[in-house]
Design a protein around this motif. Structure first.
Motif, short mmCIF file in Angstrom:
data_model
loop_
_atom_site.label_atom_id
_atom_site.label_comp_id
_atom_site.label_asym_id
_atom_site.label_seq_id
_atom_site.Cartn_x
_atom_site.Cartn_y
_atom_site.Cartn_z
N LEU B 196 -3.72 104.09 -1.69
CA LEU B 196 -2.98 105.15 -2.09
C LEU B 196 -3.65 106.73 -1.72
O LEU B 196 -2.86 107.62 -1.49
CB LEU B 196 -3.17 105.31 -3.59
CG LEU B 196 -2.29 104.21 -4.43
CD1 LEU B 196 -2.48 104.13 -6.05
CD2 LEU B 196 -0.73 104.16 -3.99
N GLY B 197 -4.70 106.68 -1.48
CA GLY B 197 -5.56 107.99 -1.10
C GLY B 197 -5.08 108.44 0.27
O GLY B 197 -4.85 109.49 0.74
N PHE B 198 -4.63 107.26 1.31
CA PHE B 198 -4.72 107.35 2.37
C PHE B 198 -3.08 108.10 2.58
O PHE B 198 -2.80 108.93 3.52
CB PHE B 198 -4.27 106.07 3.01
CG PHE B 198 -4.03 105.83 4.41
CD1 PHE B 198 -4.99 106.20 5.46
CD2 PHE B 198 -2.79 105.57 4.96
CE1 PHE B 198 -4.64 106.28 6.74
CE2 PHE B 198 -2.68 105.43 6.33
CZ PHE B 198 -3.59 105.81 7.25
N PHE B 199 -2.22 108.07 1.57
CA PHE B 199 -1.02 108.76 1.42
C PHE B 199 -0.93 110.11 0.55
O PHE B 199 -0.02 110.84 0.27
CB PHE B 199 0.05 107.72 0.84
CG PHE B 199 0.45 106.50 1.67
CD1 PHE B 199 1.13 106.67 2.93
CD2 PHE B 199 -0.27 105.55 1.27
CE1 PHE B 199 1.28 105.67 3.65
CE2 PHE B 199 0.14 104.34 2.13
CZ PHE B 199 1.02 104.36 3.18
N GLY B 200 -2.35 110.26 0.31
CA GLY B 200 -2.70 111.54 -0.36
C GLY B 200 -2.29 111.48 -1.85
O GLY B 200 -1.96 112.37 -2.50
N ILE B 201 -2.01 110.16 -2.18
CA ILE B 201 -1.84 110.02 -3.89
C ILE B 201 -3.36 109.73 -4.45
O ILE B 201 -3.89 108.96 -3.97
CB ILE B 201 -0.71 108.84 -4.02
CG1 ILE B 201 0.35 108.87 -3.11
CG2 ILE B 201 -0.80 108.50 -5.52
CD1 ILE B 201 1.33 107.67 -3.08
N ASP B 202 -3.64 110.51 -5.50
CA ASP B 202 -4.54 110.42 -6.37
C ASP B 202 -4.30 109.22 -7.31
O ASP B 202 -3.58 109.35 -8.42
CB ASP B 202 -5.00 111.78 -7.01
CG ASP B 202 -6.31 111.78 -7.54
OD1 ASP B 202 -6.98 110.61 -7.21
OD2 ASP B 202 -6.75 112.48 -8.15
N GLY B 203 -4.98 108.03 -7.13
CA GLY B 203 -4.49 106.78 -7.78
C GLY B 203 -5.32 106.89 -9.38
O GLY B 203 -6.33 107.52 -9.30
N PRO B 204 -4.52 106.21 -10.34
CA PRO B 204 -4.87 106.55 -11.43
C PRO B 204 -6.31 105.55 -11.95
O PRO B 204 -6.62 104.75 -10.92
CB PRO B 204 -4.29 105.93 -12.50
CG PRO B 204 -3.22 104.88 -11.63
CD PRO B 204 -3.42 105.54 -10.20
N GLN B 205 -7.08 105.83 -12.91
CA GLN B 205 -8.46 104.96 -13.17
C GLN B 205 -7.60 103.67 -13.76
O GLN B 205 -7.62 103.83 -15.14
CB GLN B 205 -9.24 105.72 -13.95
CG GLN B 205 -9.83 106.79 -13.34
CD GLN B 205 -10.66 107.80 -14.18
OE1 GLN B 205 -10.62 107.82 -15.55
NE2 GLN B 205 -11.90 108.14 -13.60
N TRP B 206 -7.30 102.69 -13.16
CA TRP B 206 -6.41 101.60 -13.61
C TRP B 206 -6.81 101.18 -15.09
O TRP B 206 -6.32 100.90 -15.88
CB TRP B 206 -6.43 100.59 -12.70
CG TRP B 206 -5.63 101.03 -11.36
CD1 TRP B 206 -6.48 101.50 -10.13
CD2 TRP B 206 -4.12 101.33 -11.01
NE1 TRP B 206 -5.49 101.96 -9.32
CE2 TRP B 206 -4.30 101.70 -9.89
CE3 TRP B 206 -3.03 100.94 -11.82
CZ2 TRP B 206 -2.94 102.09 -8.97
CZ3 TRP B 206 -1.93 101.18 -11.32
CH2 TRP B 206 -1.85 101.56 -10.01
N PHE B 207 -8.35 100.61 -15.01
CA PHE B 207 -8.50 100.02 -16.23
C PHE B 207 -8.99 100.85 -17.30
O PHE B 207 -9.22 100.29 -18.34
CB PHE B 207 -9.67 98.99 -15.79
CG PHE B 207 -9.36 97.86 -14.93
CD1 PHE B 207 -8.23 96.95 -15.32
CD2 PHE B 207 -9.74 97.72 -13.60
CE1 PHE B 207 -7.77 95.92 -14.48
CE2 PHE B 207 -9.33 96.74 -12.94
CZ PHE B 207 -8.27 95.93 -13.41
N SER B 208 -9.04 102.08 -17.17
CA SER B 208 -9.42 102.75 -18.47
C SER B 208 -8.31 103.88 -18.81
O SER B 208 -8.38 104.74 -19.70
CB SER B 208 -10.44 103.78 -18.01
OG SER B 208 -10.61 104.41 -17.11
N ASP B 209 -7.13 103.36 -18.35
CA ASP B 209 -5.80 104.25 -18.54
C ASP B 209 -4.93 103.56 -19.64
O ASP B 209 -4.33 102.67 -19.12
CB ASP B 209 -5.08 104.41 -17.08
CG ASP B 209 -4.09 105.66 -17.34
OD1 ASP B 209 -3.63 106.11 -18.48
OD2 ASP B 209 -3.87 106.42 -16.29
#
Lengths: 416, 394
Positions: B196-209
């Protein structure tokens, strides 16, 4: 190795008149806790442990073997892979292990369900730390002999410390000092202070603020008291300033403080002396251990411990107590300390430990003012719920609302 | 449930009767029972004799299965049902009332629905979580499985067996292993966030969200905990019920769809390969489009497979446990709790076996009702039986 105490407990008795009469009344509390007719002659004892590794298993085996040889009995040591679950199944059978590790947070649950033989009176002369006796006392009964203990202290990465221009004089003595150094240590990927995301770390701040989530006598909840709010408010404040993070929120996410320190995303962490286990994963890890800074109400830390539980159903209680007595001598406890780094549970042993391992002085010192875990029955789910909320503190949220819910749920668990 | 149980018996008695006829037909031999000729003329009287003996033989043949099913299924279920009416703590004999076990009647059940407390909070949250989980997993895995099956069933496709194996692979891998791999993939600095970061998207913290997806959608249009959603249902506000699956739960949903669609693809392939080619060709001659052919020819013909896949999906998803056990045990904020996991925790962690068993039975009822509803929906309109009749086969 991280002895993240699985916050424990479990309401065995449900509410309702029937249940209350069963639990409060004679039932098991009378019959089962009196010493049972003990078998004569050589017996075979089973000891179930939740081991941190081969070192611990072998040390316990050697110690029990020595006792077995001296007394002519035999002892089998079982290292459980999931102690809580295996004990639950064993209690349901007719022959549970005679002796087993019991976490301080589980004492109330086990005791209330009638699984524990209260033999504390027979070993209370061993000179245990007062905080430990309290941790294993439920309903005014001292249930079992503490095996060892650990407390929380502050671990500092000395390289980052000097790099930030800090000296020994800057070692934080109070919250203001902690905030100041954490701020200086925070830069780039490094967060000043990284701690685990549950009450077993943040709770130290509550203790330092002068309170705890249950009252001294364990009869009422004090989770919505001012000190509890102040403790979490301090955690939240440092978090908002960006100088404190939960280990699950770091980047990369880490499982516990030792890993955060080892991966270099934390300059300081709060852990117990099991932090030495991190050296297995990070051989180059260096840290300096100091006592936790004092809060507005003085020093405070948390204590974790296991005791040697003896089964109420055991046919060999007299021999079991004798075995435990041989395991809690200062000499034997120091052998355990050498083998796998735990701190002896007696005053004398703690002194010997501090003398032998001066770099762990801070952990021993914590024993003077430490708070044991909540050991009331039925608190497992209460604390699980609270911990799951607390873990989201980094995303915002209202700790006071969580504390209020903890107060409500805890109160209902106590009255159950 | 009832109809499933009845089926073997029907078949047994039917085959028993058939065997009886065969026996009667060959009863003209000298070895036949003395009353056999009379039996043919007056089947009612001595028929009971022959059939009765045949029936006994039948029972002897099915006895091993009845014993096994009884021992490992019926009796344990009965015992669990009993436990769900008690406050058993796991260290005494639950069938001896008084010594640490008391009958509390329906209390374990009413606590789940009517008593304000943590047990109800957790249980209702787990039901809500799992509802969204099922709602997403079952349709998506069915559609994906069907699509994959159509794809690899296409005779034009080269390397079909390779793709079949590849798609099936997740299903034969241990769910614990896959869940662990997903923990790495979706960690804060894992491959997914890197991608996701490759496309400039700041991914969520999946397991603590713990934020719910529907809540996020509501927030996006400016609605946050509005006044109309304050009403409480079973102690949870409507707003909480409407949260949708949390981000963490979404990862588990994604994982499960990916793993199980391979299994179900196999079932669809089996059904598709059973279809006669002539019908396909006839449809092609009639000039149907691909979509029309799928909708009006293929789908109706693989309806039994569809029924199977959806039923298995419904049952499996309501019982989700191992992924939950590995990936967070309910964290963050209880948004990945499932009733199966909660029941385990309540029993073996809290020693409240009665409450845990009650949860299991509530889930059992939910599954039975949903399967019944789904069976009703999938049946052709003219073949539908009244909704609440037991059995419905005669």
């Amino acid at each position: 190795m991280s002895r993240k105490t699985t916050t424990a407990a479990a309401a065995a008795c449900l509410t309702g008149v029937l249940a209350l009469s069963a639990c409060g009344g004679g039932g098991f509390s009378g019959g089962n806790n009196a010493p049972q007719a003990t078998a004569k002659g050589p017996v075979k004892l089973t000891v179930m442990i939740g081991s941190s590794g081969d070192a611990e298993t072998n040390a316990v085996k050697a110690a029990t073997e020595a006792w077995a040889k001296k007394t002519g009995n035999t002892v089998e040591v079982i290292a459980a892979s999931d102690l809580g679950q295996q004990l639950g199944q064993a209690f349901a059978s007719t022959t549970p292990p005679d002796v087993f590790y019991t976490d301080a947070s589980k004492v109330g649950t086990f005791a209330k369900a009638g699984n524990l033989y209260a033999y504390g009176d027979q070993v209370k002369d061993a000179g245990f730390l007062p905080a430990l006796v309290k941790a294993f006392t439920y309903d005014n009964k001292f249930y079992c002999a503490p095996k060892d203990y650990s407390t929380l202290a502050l671990e500092i990465n000395p390289d980052l410390w000097t790099k930030a221009g800090l000296t020994d004089a800057d070692i934080p003595k109070d919250w203001a000092g902690l905030e100041a150094v954490a701020k200086k240590l925070t830069s780039g990927k490094v967060t000043g202070l990284v701690i685990g995301n549950d009450i077993n770390r943040s709770g130290a701040f509550i203790k330092q603020a002068g309170g705890w989530i249950v009252s001294e006598d364990g009869k009422t909840m004090t989770a919505d008291s001012a000190p509890a709010k102040a403790g979490l408010a301090e955690v939240q404040k440092m978090m908002k300033d960006g100088v404190l993070k939960f280990s699950s929120d770091t980047s990369p996410a880490t499982g516990w403080g030792g890993e955060a320190l080892g991966k270099g995303v934390a300059a300081m962490t709060i852990e117990g002396n099991w932090i030495s286990g991190a050296k297995k994963d990070f051989p180059d890890l260096k840290y300096k251990v100091v006592e936790l800074p004092a809060g507005p109400a003085g020093k405070g830390t948390l204590l974790f411990s296991n005791c040697w539980g003896i089964a109420a159903k055991s046919q060999n209680q007299a021999q079991s107590v004798d075995l435990v007595k041989s395991l809690i001598t200062t000499e034997q406890q120091m052998k355990f300390a050498d083998a796998f780094g735990v701190m002896p549970s007696t005053e004398e042993g703690a002194k010997a430990f501090a003398a032998k391992f001066p770099d762990q002085q801070a952990f021993v010192a914590g024993g003077e003012y430490a708070q044991g875990p909540v050991n009331l029955p039925g608190f497992d789910e209460v604390m699980t719920k609270f911990n799951s909320q607390l873990a989201t503190l980094g995303k915002g949220g209202d700790p006071n609302a969580w504390l209020a819910e903890l107060q409500k749920n805890g109160t209902s668990a106590i009255s159950d | 449930m009832a109809s499933i149980d009845e089926r073997p018996q029907d078949d047994v008695s039917a085959s028993g009767a058939r065997a009886g006829q065969v026996a009667a037909a060959s009863a003209g031999t000298p070895t036949g029972p003395a009353g056999a000729p009379g039996a043919r003329r007056a089947p009612r009287r001595s028929g009971s004799g022959i059939r009765g003996r045949e029936g006994a033989a039948g029972w002897i043949f099915v006895a091993p299965m009845i014993v096994i099913l009884g021992l490992f299924l019926v009796i344990p279920i009965g015992m669990a049902l009993w436990v769900s009416f008690t406050n058993w703590q796991g260290n005494t004999n639950p069938f001896v009332v008084g010594q640490g076990t008391d009958v509390v009647g329906l209390k374990n059940y009413t606590d789940l629905f009517a008593r304000d407390g943590l047990t109800r909070d957790n249980f209702m949250q787990s039901i809500g979580n799992t509802f969204y989980y099922v709602l997403l997993v079952v349709p998506l895995q069915t559609v994906l499985a069907l699509a994959l099956a159509l794809l690899v069933n296409n005779t034009m496709l080269k390397g079909r067996s390779f793709f079949r194996t590849a798609f099936y692979f997740p299903s034969v891998t241990s769910s614990i292993a896959i869940a662990t791999v997903f923990l790495f993939l979706f960690s804060n600095t894992g491959a997914v966030n890197a991608f996701l970061g490759f496309f400039g998207i700041d991914g969520p913290q999946w397991f603590s969200d713990s934020r719910g997806l529907l809540h996020l959608a509501f927030n996006a249009v400016g609605i946050d905990n509005p006044a109309w959603a304050q009403g409480e249902i079973f102690g949870r506000s409507l707003w909480d019920w409407l949260s949708g699956p949390s981000v963490a739960m979404f990862v588990i949903i994604f994982l499960v769809i990916w793993t199980t669609s391979g299994t179900f693809m196999l079932m669809f392939i089996a059904a598709l390969q059973d279809l006669p080619v002539e019908i396909d060709e006839a449809a092609a001659l009639d000039g149907t489009s691909r979509w029309q052919k799928l909708r009006h020819v293929t789908l109706p013909m693989i309806k039994p497979a569809l029924f199977l896949v959806i039923t298995l999906g419904l049952i499996g998803t309501w019982q989700v446990f191992d992924q939950i056990y590995v990936m967070g045990k309910g964290a963050p904020a209880g948004t990945t709790l499932s009733p199966a996991f909660l029941s385990y925790q309540q029993s073996f962690g809290n020693f409240r076996y009665g409450s845990g068993a009650a949860m299991a039975f509530v889930v059992f009822l939910i599954i039975v009702v949903l399967t019944r509803v789904q069976r009703y929906v999938l049946t052709d309109k003219d073949e539908r039986k009244p909704f609440f009749r037991r059995g419905g086969r005669r």
